[in-house]
Design a protein around this motif. Structure first.
Motif, PDB file in Angstrom:
ATOM      1  N   ASP A   1      -7.339  -9.654   9.392  1.00 33.55           N
ATOM      2  CA  ASP A   1      -7.320  -8.195   9.214  1.00 33.55           C
ATOM      3  C   ASP A   1      -8.715  -7.653   9.466  1.00 33.55           C
ATOM      4  O   ASP A   1      -9.494  -7.543   8.546  1.00 33.55           O
ATOM      5  CB  ASP A   1      -6.826  -7.915   7.784  1.00 33.55           C
ATOM      6  CG  ASP A   1      -6.739  -6.438   7.476  1.00 33.55           C
ATOM      7  OD1 ASP A   1      -6.871  -5.626   8.396  1.00 33.55           O
ATOM      8  OD2 ASP A   1      -6.553  -6.101   6.293  1.00 33.55           O
TER       9      ASP A   1
ATOM     10  N   GLU B   1     -10.932   2.048   8.753  1.00 36.11           N
ATOM     11  CA  GLU B   1      -9.479   1.957   8.524  1.00 36.11           C
ATOM     12  C   GLU B   1      -9.179   1.582   7.080  1.00 36.11           C
ATOM     13  O   GLU B   1      -8.238   2.087   6.475  1.00 36.11           O
ATOM     14  CB  GLU B   1      -8.866   0.915   9.469  1.00 36.11           C
ATOM     15  CG  GLU B   1      -7.336   0.868   9.440  1.00 36.11           C
ATOM     16  CD  GLU B   1      -6.753  -0.001   8.336  1.00 36.11           C
ATOM     17  OE1 GLU B   1      -5.547   0.137   8.055  1.00 36.11           O
ATOM     18  OE2 GLU B   1      -7.488  -0.802   7.724  1.00 36.11           O
ATOM     19  N   GLU B   2      -9.992   0.695   6.520  1.00 37.59           N
ATOM     20  CA  GLU B   2      -9.690   0.181   5.177  1.00 37.59           C
ATOM     21  C   GLU B   2      -9.903   1.231   4.091  1.00 37.59           C
ATOM     22  O   GLU B   2      -9.529   1.022   2.946  1.00 37.59           O
ATOM     23  CB  GLU B   2     -10.552  -1.060   4.870  1.00 37.59           C
ATOM     24  CG  GLU B   2     -10.241  -2.268   5.760  1.00 37.59           C
ATOM     25  CD  GLU B   2      -8.862  -2.874   5.508  1.00 37.59           C
ATOM     26  OE1 GLU B   2      -8.121  -2.342   4.670  1.00 37.59           O
ATOM     27  OE2 GLU B   2      -8.534  -3.877   6.164  1.00 37.59           O
TER      28      GLU B   2
ATOM     29  N   HIS C   1      -6.600  -9.276   2.269  1.00 36.70           N
ATOM     30  CA  HIS C   1      -7.419  -8.641   1.223  1.00 36.70           C
ATOM     31  C   HIS C   1      -7.652  -9.607   0.052  1.00 36.70           C
ATOM     32  O   HIS C   1      -8.133  -9.184  -0.997  1.00 36.70           O
ATOM     33  CB  HIS C   1      -6.779  -7.344   0.689  1.00 36.70           C
ATOM     34  CG  HIS C   1      -6.699  -6.249   1.705  1.00 36.70           C
ATOM     35  ND1 HIS C   1      -6.466  -4.942   1.378  1.00 36.70           N
ATOM     36  CD2 HIS C   1      -6.830  -6.254   3.055  1.00 36.70           C
ATOM     37  CE1 HIS C   1      -6.447  -4.195   2.476  1.00 36.70           C
ATOM     38  NE2 HIS C   1      -6.660  -4.990   3.515  1.00 36.70           N
TER      39      HIS C   1
END
Ligand SMILES: CCCCCCCC/C=C\CCCCCCCC(=O)NCC(=O)O
Ligand SMILES: [Zn+2]
Ligand SMILES: [Zn+2]
Length: 522
Positions: free
Chosen positions: A175, A209-210, A482
């Protein structure tokens, strides 16, 4: 006493009820059975006569393999962490800008590629096509990663990109640097081999983005809007190839995300008078808030399995299973309540069943002997496609049901529209074709992305937004997103490069084949 006439009537009534019941059962069973036999939504254009293209094969040799892995590892070692909205490691982001230029010299020097830095740390590439009449597409990925700490018991340090058992470990390996690097590495190799696309395309790399994408993706959107861009489709991260996840998710399935759940972040707070801990009130703000949070956790949102695009996923997968699973999956109109109950037992599949509620932050108190004046908690919802943001908020309100608890919506949006998957859907069919070329043994199915991606900001450019990266996800691997020990196998990263190289070339197909008659041409 019941006389014999009444007895007869009761007997007749019972007989009629049993007859009606049996008839209904036979009709339902027949409908379900016929549907099981006839439902095969997986075929699509697989057997159609596709336009012939001469794709360049990458033929990755030892040197190239070393080069692509070195580049990938270097990207992981740059800690491009987003901490909160407008709070990110800008030193690392600037270093990443320089790194991209060094890693992909042909991309940066090709006359076909126009690159611009957007909002200091995001990137927009335009790769010119030779046929301007073909509608371009957009590949998205993001530069930033979520934080990772060495003290979190990683087997190998999160920004080391060290190897173990054929896997590269590190934050961003799944990710989303695998997709970012895979796209650019594929383009680098194609350009080196003299490739010039027919269909132009954009590559957008957001830097936040996160933490919402409001500075990265949204600024890319603004640039593209100023230029009046229209897109055939968008492909971003989101879904992947799952391997034997559970009884209903067995085998290998490449889920192409055709929508994503909505989201809401709600702040709950309680204020009470502070004081000395030796003379406490009956309830403190912590107790009041904890009780509200417990009511939310004890009362999950309603089961909605089968009412959103997850229905399509199951219908596409049904043919892989044998009776009775195939029978049930082909007939969600009848069995969704039952399947929903099975799926909700595991967090990964529960996310398909309902709007999820996660209490992610809880803060209060400053000292052990002071009664605190404020307690705050954050609840993060991921909203099922069959529910709206407003309905989800109403549910939380009704569970909190305590006027001392203040509720504030920090951020939220409805579930995203559902993209097309039919035989005329250029994006879906090209992605599917590419997946099957690179991974011939998998089943391709539409899926629902349970997390959120930058792609949601691009919905004014096209109705067709897809979320897929060619990563393999085995049972338990979802915890790596994550979480700790995020990793990718070296082989899988190489597959990323091959996948994007094939995808870019397959997008040069001008028109999808006609679906009908194709089977007879075999
Ligand atoms: C029938 C469908 C099968 C479900 C299988 C689901 C497998 C998904 C497992 C993990 C993927 C999670 C990645 C989601 C990407 C989201 C990107 C992200 O982190 N965005 C930020 C955010 O959502 O907060
Ligand atoms: Zn991501
Ligand atoms: Zn993420």
């Amino acid at each position: 006493m019941v006389d014999s006439g009444t007895k007869l009537k009761i007997r007749r009534l019972l007989k009629t009820i049993i007859c009606l019941f049996s008839l209904t059962f036979v009709v339902l069973f027949t409908v379900a059975f016929v549907r099981t036999l006839t439902l095969d939504v997986d075929v699509g254009l697989q057997h159609a006569q596709w336009e012939k293209t001469k794709n360049i094969s990458l033929d990755i040799g030892r040197e190239q393999r070393e080069e692509l892995l070195d580049n990938f590892k270097e990207s992981i070692r740059i800690p491009t962490v987003s901490f909160a909205e407008s709070n990110y490691n800008t030193t690392a982001l600037l270093e990443f800008n320089r790194f991209l230029r060094k890693a992909f010299p042909t991309v940066y020097s090709s006359s076909l590629v126009h690159h611009e830095v957007v909002a200091n740390y995001s990137h927009l590439f335009w790769v010119e096509g030779s046929q301007p009449d073909l509608l371009p597409y957009l590949l998205l990925a993001h530069v930033d990663v979520v934080p990772a700490s060495e003290s979190d018991a990683w087997d190998l340090p999160p920004f080391s990109a060290k190897e173990m058992d054929g896997f590269i470990y590190g934050r961003g390996t799944l990710d989303d640097k695998s997709s970012l690097m895979g796209i650019l590495q594929a383009l680098e190799y194609l350009l080196r081999k003299g490739y010039a696309p027919r269909r132009g395309f954009y590559i957008g790399l957001g830097h936040d983005e996160e933490v919402s994408g409001k500075n990265g993706a949204l600024n890319i959107v603004n640039v593209m809007k100023q230029r009046g861009v229209q897109l055939s489709f968008v492909l971003d991260e989101g879904m992947l190839i799952t391997e034997n996840l559970s009884s209903f998710l067995g085998g290998s399935t490449a889920f192409i995300g055709i929508s994503e759940k909505g989201s809401a972040t709600i702040k709950l707070s309680v204020s009470t008078p502070p004081g000395h801990s030796s003379m406490p009130p009956k309830e403190t703000c912590i107790g009041i808030l904890a009780a509200a949070v417990k009511r939310i956790e004890d009362n999950p949102m309603p089961r909605l399995f089968g009412y959103g695009p997850e229905r399509l996923s199951f219908e596409h997968m049904a043919h892989k299973f044998s009776f009775p699973v195939k029978f049930m999956m082909s007939n969600l109109w009848l069995f969704s309540p039952l399947i929903g109950r099975v799926l909700e037992r595991q967090p990964i599949s529960n996310s398909l069943v309902r709007t999820t509620t996660a209490v992610t932050m809880f803060n209060s108190g400053v000292k052990f002997n002071i009664i605190p004046s404020l307690a705050e908690a954050f609840v993060n919802l991921r909203i099922h496609s069959a529910q709206s943001l407003e309905e989800a908020l109403d549910h939380i309100r009704s569970r909190v049901a305590d006027e001392r608890v203040k509720m504030e919506l920090i951020d939220g949006f409805d579930p995203l529209p559902v993209s097309s998957t039919d035989e005329k859907s250029f994006g879906f069919q090209i992605i599917k074709k590419t997946v099957l070329e690179v991974f011939p043994s998998v089943t391709v199915a539409p899926g629902i992305c349970v997390g959120n991606t930058d792609s949601r900001h691009f919905k004014d450019f096209t109705k067709d937004i897809f979320r897929f990266i060619p990563a393999w996800l085995k049972s338990g691997d979802y915890l790596r997103f994550h979480g700790i020990n995020e990793r990718i196998s070296k082989k899988n990263y190489e597959e990323f490069v091959v996948f994007y190289s094939s995808l870019i070339q397959n997008c040069d197909i001008q028109k999808l084949p006609e679906p009908h008659g194709s089977v007879h041409e075999l």
